[in-house]
Design a protein around this motif. Structure first.
Motif, PDB file in Angstrom:
ATOM      1  N   ARG A  96      -8.662 -82.138 -57.690  1.00 23.41           N
ATOM      2  CA  ARG A  96      -8.150 -81.490 -58.903  1.00 23.41           C
ATOM      3  C   ARG A  96      -7.674 -80.067 -58.587  1.00 23.41           C
ATOM      4  O   ARG A  96      -6.694 -79.590 -59.169  1.00 23.41           O
ATOM      5  N   GLU A 226      -5.081 -76.028 -67.780  1.00 22.10           N
ATOM      6  CA  GLU A 226      -6.139 -76.700 -68.522  1.00 22.10           C
ATOM      7  C   GLU A 226      -6.425 -78.079 -67.918  1.00 22.10           C
ATOM      8  O   GLU A 226      -5.599 -78.666 -67.233  1.00 22.10           O
ATOM      9  N   GLU A 227      -7.622 -78.581 -68.209  1.00 21.04           N
ATOM     10  CA  GLU A 227      -8.032 -79.873 -67.651  1.00 21.04           C
ATOM     11  C   GLU A 227      -7.093 -80.988 -68.084  1.00 21.04           C
ATOM     12  O   GLU A 227      -6.812 -81.911 -67.313  1.00 21.04           O
ATOM     13  N   SER A 228      -6.594 -80.941 -69.324  1.00 26.36           N
ATOM     14  CA  SER A 228      -5.701 -81.992 -69.804  1.00 26.36           C
ATOM     15  C   SER A 228      -4.392 -81.998 -69.018  1.00 26.36           C
ATOM     16  O   SER A 228      -3.822 -83.064 -68.759  1.00 26.36           O
ATOM     17  N   ASP A 231      -5.119 -83.628 -65.715  1.00 23.76           N
ATOM     18  CA  ASP A 231      -5.225 -85.078 -65.908  1.00 23.76           C
ATOM     19  C   ASP A 231      -3.841 -85.718 -65.994  1.00 23.76           C
ATOM     20  O   ASP A 231      -3.597 -86.774 -65.392  1.00 23.76           O
TER      21      ASP A 231
END
Length: 326
Positions: A96, A226-228, A231
Motif C-alpha cells: 500500500r 486516503e485509504e479509499s 484501494d
C-alpha cells in the motif's frame, strides 16, 4: 441510523475483492486456494500423526496421547498462524505504501514549477521543526530548529537530473541572504557534480533531497492519499493485470508439485508398512499413497506430452541462437 445488512451476493463480491487484494499484497507469491487448503490439511495431518504416535509410544495410553497430540497441534498451528499474519500485515503495508508513492509521484509529475513550490510549502507547514515560512520568490525561507534556512525547489521531469547551475544559483542567493543552512528539494535526481558542490564547494551546509526523500517526508507529515484512494488504485492495477484462469492446473503440473506428491506417496506408503499389523489403517494409507502417486504420474505424463513438441516461437528462438536460416 444502522446500515442495512449485506446480502449474500454482496458478501460474496466483497470476499472476492478481499481475496484479489490479498493476492496483490503477496506480490504473486500466493498459491491457489485449493492447493493451500490441501497443503494445510496434509501438514496438520502429518503433525498430528507424528505427535500421536510418539506420545502413544512413550505413554501407551491412547486417550492421553490423543489429548496431548491435539494440544501440541493446536499450539503450533496458532503460532504459525500468528507468524503468517504478522508477515502478511508487513507485506500489505509495504504494498500500500508503494501504491501511495506511485500515486503521489504521478500527481507531482503533473505540477508546474509554481504548483510544485506551493506543494513543498504546504508540506513544510506540516513539519514540526519548521517555523515562520516565507516566500522569497525563487525560493522559500524558514526557521528550522531556530536556524535561518533557505529552501530551494526544482521541478524536474521524469528521470531528469538537477542542473548544477540551478544549485549554484540557489546557494549564492542563500549565502547573500545570510542563511545558516540550505535545503534543496527536487522531484528529480542529483548528479555527481551537484553532490560535489554540496559537500565541498558550498560555504554553508546544504541538504539535497530527491523524489524518494520528498515522498518519505510527505508520508511522515501525513500527506499520503486516503485509504479509499489507495484501494481504488489497487483495484485498477488488479483489473489491468493479465488474467491467468489456468493457474491451478499449472500449479498442479509444476515439477515442484510432482516432487511433493511423490514425497507424500512415499510417506503414506511407509506409514502403511509401519501399521501393517492394523489392516484397516494400513489399507487406508496404501490407498492414499496410490492416489498421490497417480497425481505425480499424471502430471509427469502431461508435461512429457506437452513438452515434446516445441512451439513456433521456441523453434524460432532456437534457430536464431544457432544462427540457422529458415
Amino acid at each position: 441510523m444502522s446500515s442495512m445488512p449485506l446480502s449474500l451476493k454482496e458478501r460474496i463480491l466483497e470476499w472476492k475483492i478481499r481475496r484479489k487484494r490479498t493476492r496483490y499484497y503477496q506480490q504473486g507469491k500466493s498459491i491457489p486456494l485449493p492447493i493451500w487448503i490441501l497443503n494445510f490439511l496434509l501438514a496438520e495431518f502429518f503433525l498430528f500423526t507424528a505427535g500421536y504416535l510418539w506420545f502413544l509410544y512413550r505413554t501407551r495410553i491412547p486417550m492421553l496421547s490423543l489429548a496431548l497430540a491435539l494440544t501440541i497441534n493446536a499450539l503450533i498451528t496458532v503460532a504459525f498462524a500468528l507468524r503468517k499474519q504478522k508477515s502478511f500485515q508487513k507485506q500489505k503495508a509495504d504494498s500500500r505504501r508503494q501504491v501511495a508513492k506511485k500515486y503521489l509521484t504521478e500527481n507531482i509529475r503533473q505540477l508546474d514549477r509554481t504548483q510544485f513550490q506551493w506543494q513543498i510549502a504546504r508540506m513544510l507547514l506540516k513539519c514540526r521543526g519548521i517555523g515562520s515560512l516565507k516566500d522569497r520568490g525563487d525560493h522559500l525561507e524558514a526557521t528550522f530548529h531556530g536556524k535561518k534556512t533557505a529552501i530551494g525547489c526544482y521541478h524536474a521531469n521524469l528521470g531528469e537530473e538537477v542542473p548544477p547551475q540551478e544549485l549554484n544559483t540557489f546557494l549564492s542567493q542563500a549565502k547573500a541572504e545570510e542563511a545558516v543552512e540550505a535545503v534543496f528539494i527536487s522531484s528529480g535526481t542529483y548528479s555527481e557534480s551537484c553532490r560535489t558542490i554540496s559537500e565541498k564547494k558550498s560555504r554553508i551546509p546544504v541538504h539535497l533531497l530527491d523524489l524518494d526523500s520528498l515522498l518519505q517526508i510527505m508520508e511522515n507529515c501525513g500527506m499520503f492519499p486516503e485509504e479509499s484512494i489507495i484501494d481504488n488504485r489497487i483495484d485498477e492495477e488488479i483489473n489491468h493485470q493479465k488474467r491467468k484462469p489456468d493457474v491451478l492446473r499449472k500449479e498442479l503440473r509444476t515439477p515442484k508439485r510432482i516432487r511433493t506428491n511423490l514425497g507424500y506417496s512415499l510417506l503414506f506408503l511407509l506409514l502403511s508398512r509401519w501399521l501393517k499389523f492394523q489392516p484397516v489403517q494400513s489399507a487406508y494409507y496404501t490407498v492414499v499413497s496410490a492416489v498421490f502417486f497417480l497425481f505425480a504420474l499424471g502430471s509427469w505424463i502431461w508435461n512429457k506430452k506437452t513438452g515434446s513438441e516445441p512451439t513456433k516461437e521456441q523453434k524460432f528462438m532456437k534457430d536464431l541462437a544457432a544462427g540457422e536460416k529458415s
